[in-house]
Scaffold this active site. Sequence first.
Site, PDB file in Angstrom:
ATOM      1  N   LYS A  82       0.835  -1.201   0.000  1.00 27.77           N
ATOM      2  CA  LYS A  82       0.000   0.000   0.000  1.00 27.77           C
ATOM      3  C   LYS A  82       0.881   1.269   0.000  1.00 27.77           C
ATOM      4  O   LYS A  82       2.074   1.196   0.231  1.00 27.77           O
ATOM      5  CB  LYS A  82      -0.953  -0.033   1.203  1.00 27.77           C
TER       6      LYS A  82
HETATM    7  C1  LIG Z   1      -5.173  -4.395   0.666  1.00 29.36           C
HETATM    8  C2  LIG Z   1      -6.631  -4.377   0.500  1.00 29.36           C
HETATM    9  C3  LIG Z   1      -7.487  -4.966   1.446  1.00 29.36           C
HETATM   10  C4  LIG Z   1      -7.007  -5.763   2.621  1.00 29.36           C
HETATM   11  O1  LIG Z   1      -6.138  -5.122   3.442  1.00 29.36           O
HETATM   12  P1  LIG Z   1      -5.209  -6.009   4.414  1.00 29.36           P
HETATM   13  O2  LIG Z   1      -4.478  -4.991   5.206  1.00 29.36           O
HETATM   14  O3  LIG Z   1      -4.333  -6.837   3.533  1.00 29.36           O
HETATM   15  O4  LIG Z   1      -6.103  -6.826   5.258  1.00 29.36           O
HETATM   16  C5  LIG Z   1      -8.845  -4.835   1.259  1.00 29.36           C
HETATM   17  N1  LIG Z   1      -9.352  -4.192   0.204  1.00 29.36           N
HETATM   18  C6  LIG Z   1      -8.575  -3.646  -0.735  1.00 29.36           C
HETATM   19  C7  LIG Z   1      -9.202  -2.914  -1.882  1.00 29.36           C
HETATM   20  C8  LIG Z   1      -7.182  -3.734  -0.620  1.00 29.36           C
HETATM   21  O5  LIG Z   1      -6.414  -3.194  -1.574  1.00 29.36           O
END
Ligand SMILES: *Cc1c(COP(=O)(O)O)cnc(C)c1O
Length: 373
Positions: A184
């Site tokens: 992210k």
């Molecule tokens: C990364 C992501 C998630 C999940 O997040 P985690 O921290 O991996 O649990 C959910 N929705 C979207 C759109 C994502 O990109």
Amino acid sequence: MSNTFLPFSKPTIDEVTIASVGEVLRSGWITSGPKVAEFEKQLSAYFGGRPVRTFNSGTCTMEIALRIAGIGEGDEVITTPISWVATSNVILEVGATPVFADIDPVTRNIDLDKLEAAITPRTRAIIPVYLAGKPLDMDRLYAIAAKHKLRVVEDAAQALGSSWKGKPIGSFGDFVSFSFQANKNITTSEGGCLVLNNEAEAVIAEKYRLQGVSRSGWDGIDVDVLGGKYNMTDIAAAIGLGQFAHLQDITAHRRKLAKRYFDTLGKDFESRTGAILPPADFTDTNWHLFQLELPARMSRPEFMARMKEHDVGVGFHYAPIHLFSMYKALGFREGMFPISERIGKQIVSLPMFYSLTEDDVVRVCAALEKVLA
Ligand SMILES: *Cc1c(COP(=O)(O)O)cnc(C)c1O
């Protein structure tokens, strides 16, 4: 020209951050503590003073938001088929029923007309997703929610740094969930945060985060709800603090790289190749991903293999959720959401990360031109 392999995503952790993690490790207090409190304070300031709590994933933040809203068995929650499967898994986790609405082919986010058409008397909430960091029409989203008295759990996992009419995503709205997973825009290695509406919700969030435990009196504890184990550690929060300090630079750099993609590919790229670019938005989106829809003549596995020959890594986000076998077992079928199915098959994510350079983007574009020629 160097031929080092370019992945589609890569975290950048600076030396100051690495040193602060070392300090936490030496301090004797490595689980949730002062770093978590400081990270939550800084996030809250960024979100205009709204209450914020951190967790060990972005997934559990959405599950906890649904629980705080009292959503469970018999309730329907509407979301998009084009997201990470976490988005709809959390609906099932709380015992509710996921309902999908097809996407808009241009934004690749949920189509608000189709969302509105999917509302039934059992609908209690919506989970919109800002794919690649691109927000929806937030005014219309919240007008629909108000009209039908629905809660909103924004899956803003990809949208930290994005904004709507000058306001950061998370600084307004209902529940807003962010992820700090490794790929992210800012990371804590794994983690997430939830922006809440008031302190009462934040207190409930804290209980769900840690086994339902609440403090009562000077030496007593009580457990009055079923909570889990979702707290963020100070090790993770130290990484988050180090990353958060760069958020503005990260967002500005990603916008510059996106602009470089558009400028290098040129105005006739779509007509020459049949590939479809994302909307050229340099104001609202944080450019978490730079995604292309491949022309029908080019299969994604072939494209990915050929880009790899040019030392360029390609990701894909995402396969349509409703076609996973667990979802098919719930009754979802091919043909139900045709735009999601087309885009889910042909979408690719090109390299986009903080340490990527504009020269790297030019190199990716050269490979793209050869592969799509
Ligand atoms: C990364 C992501 C998630 C999940 O997040 P985690 O921290 O991996 O649990 C959910 N929705 C979207 C759109 C994502 O990109």
